[in-house]
Write a protein that holds these residues in place. Sequence first.
Motif, PDB file in Angstrom:
ATOM      1  N   THR A 407       0.833  -1.199   0.000  1.00 52.31           N
ATOM      2  CA  THR A 407       0.000   0.000   0.000  1.00 52.31           C
ATOM      3  C   THR A 407       0.870   1.253   0.000  1.00 52.31           C
ATOM      4  O   THR A 407       2.088   1.197   0.207  1.00 52.31           O
ATOM      5  N   PHE A 408       0.234   2.396  -0.172  1.00 52.54           N
ATOM      6  CA  PHE A 408       0.955   3.662  -0.070  1.00 52.54           C
ATOM      7  C   PHE A 408       1.562   3.843   1.322  1.00 52.54           C
ATOM      8  O   PHE A 408       2.663   4.373   1.459  1.00 52.54           O
ATOM      9  N   GLN A 409       0.835   3.424   2.361  1.00 50.05           N
ATOM     10  CA  GLN A 409       1.380   3.550   3.707  1.00 50.05           C
ATOM     11  C   GLN A 409       2.587   2.638   3.894  1.00 50.05           C
ATOM     12  O   GLN A 409       3.548   3.002   4.566  1.00 50.05           O
ATOM     13  N   ASP A 410       2.545   1.425   3.297  1.00 47.37           N
ATOM     14  CA  ASP A 410       3.703   0.529   3.365  1.00 47.37           C
ATOM     15  C   ASP A 410       4.921   1.149   2.686  1.00 47.37           C
ATOM     16  O   ASP A 410       6.044   1.052   3.185  1.00 47.37           O
ATOM     17  N   LEU A 411       4.705   1.784   1.550  1.00 46.28           N
ATOM     18  CA  LEU A 411       5.814   2.271   0.738  1.00 46.28           C
ATOM     19  C   LEU A 411       6.310   3.649   1.146  1.00 46.28           C
ATOM     20  O   LEU A 411       7.526   3.901   1.146  1.00 46.28           O
ATOM     21  N   TYR A 412       5.378   4.555   1.499  1.00 42.16           N
ATOM     22  CA  TYR A 412       5.740   5.971   1.571  1.00 42.16           C
ATOM     23  C   TYR A 412       5.484   6.637   2.913  1.00 42.16           C
ATOM     24  O   TYR A 412       5.603   7.856   3.008  1.00 42.16           O
TER      25      TYR A 412
END
Length: 610
Positions: A407-412
């Motif tokens: 997810t975006f939270q995982d990546l960024y």
Amino acid sequence: MTFNRLILVLTLVLCHQLWAQQDTIVPLKEVIISDTQLRDFSNTQQVLVLNDSVIGINQSSLTSFLNYNTTIYFKENGLGMVSSPSFRGTTAQQTAVIWNGININSQLTGQTDFNVINTRDFNAIDVRAGGGSVIYGSSAIGGSIHLNNELEYKEKFTNELRANFGSFNTLGLHYAGTMATNKFSASLSFTRNSSDNDYDYVGKEGHNLNGQYYNNSASATVGYKINQKNVLTYYGYLFDGERHFSLIFPSETRTKYDNFDTRNMLEWTGYYGRFTSKLKAAYLSEKYKYFDNIYKDDYTYGKSESIIGKYDLLFQINSKMKLNSVLNFTQTKGYGSNLEGAERHIGSASVLFSHSVTDKLMYEAGIRKEATNNYESPFLYSAGAKYRFSDFYMLRVNGSKNFRIPTFQDLYWQGSGNTDLKPESSIQGEIGNEFTVKNASLTVTGYYIKLKDMLRWLPTGSVWRPQNTDRVKTYGIETVFKYNREFNGHKLGLTAVYGYTRSENEDTGNQLIYVPYHKGSGTLSYAYNKLTAYYQFLYTGEVFTRSDNNSRYNIDAYTTGNLGAEYTFGKTTTYKLGAQVLNVWNADYVSVDSRQMPGRNFNFYFTLKL
């Protein structure tokens, strides 16, 4: 696969499209659905169809609806609070929610909160068990939930208004209207739900504090037949909600969460002889605000916007074989208080094939490959077969490789995101047996899932960061029993589902948290003339809440049920009065540690249809 190769495939498909325009014209179908892959390429897996009548007697939240009608387990942080599923022992991020053929799982969290979807805004809800990433992309590992709006092209004008009132000052209002001719069709709906949600705890002092909520949703589906070969359809959905998060202790700071989601899709469908062409353009957005103190104006926020282009070309090779090519491109941007440069572009190409060899034997297969700069996507595939030995017995087998992207939270996530993450991937298989005798049917399905590179947030020094760590194996059995009988004006129906699930961390051998070994539910209904009565039951076995499976912290098994009855007046214009006793046994239970659910409570509703 590079984007250049995807463009080459697109060019070839468009050439097929031009050739198709020369074929024989066929009449347009009377009923238009967007998610045709669910109908045409899901024949070797179990698909549970939940129609209007089932939707009508259940509560409007998707959590309650699926809890009482499927084997899916839900972690619900109190009534109406954040709700996440475990489908076949997988996580919430490994269950896909499909809206009219489009995957709508959050780009921020990777999952869908099932308490922010109102079931009455859809006229068809289907549950597809097992892997589906070849068709629906990321997250379709444990299974997928399909929310569909269907259009009919025939003279029709209907209006329906439903109002309900229940315990804890719970109010609901729903309107649905349909207007159609042989060229134009429109379906609109509006839903409003609200509750003080201040229920007393069962068997102990205290009541639910800071649990109030409201939500509004609107759905619109509008179609127009341009000519003998082409139809244009618009699908729209809007959700606006506010929830105050329930407290465990009265001394805690009161918080709340606002979210606003929109979905818009334009679809052009063309019927050209043996070819069916679908071109979709969609815009999806999600936005939330979290107030860690409701008495202050400060909040954190997150937002994502996605633009989706999808081209789907189905070729009816002959009366027994179908070939379907699907190209998809998605651009997503994310913003937020804690997100850095969240943007990605994903292109994908899929090919699906179905062959009915004889009246008894059919098989289907599919492949998919994605291309993106954010991570390396695996090559996905699926294959299955179905054989009917007799009117009494049918066998299904299916195997597939599926995945879930970070997810975006995982990546960024600022200070913690990990851009080196790989997608989770799984290999899985299932065998289904269906037995049919007169008015009864029984389906028994055994499955096995082997998952690697599971994403977990783990401490690295003083900071928690996502990492690809765990390997998980999940296996179990699902059963679905249905019985219907009519005699002398009486109608009797029984639907019961049961699931046994083992979901184990391969390194420790421990069961995953919040995955019960046993879950069963069902509905017993009786109708005579204009009177209908029904009883819904739900059993959930104990669950572990600690990864070391320390039984001291287990959540106890519980059984609960709902009792309801309704009576219909009138002929052309109908009036329906209904009453429900929810948690009729006044069970003391939780589905998440320390998050108490309500005891016995009541709901009354009135429906006007003309």
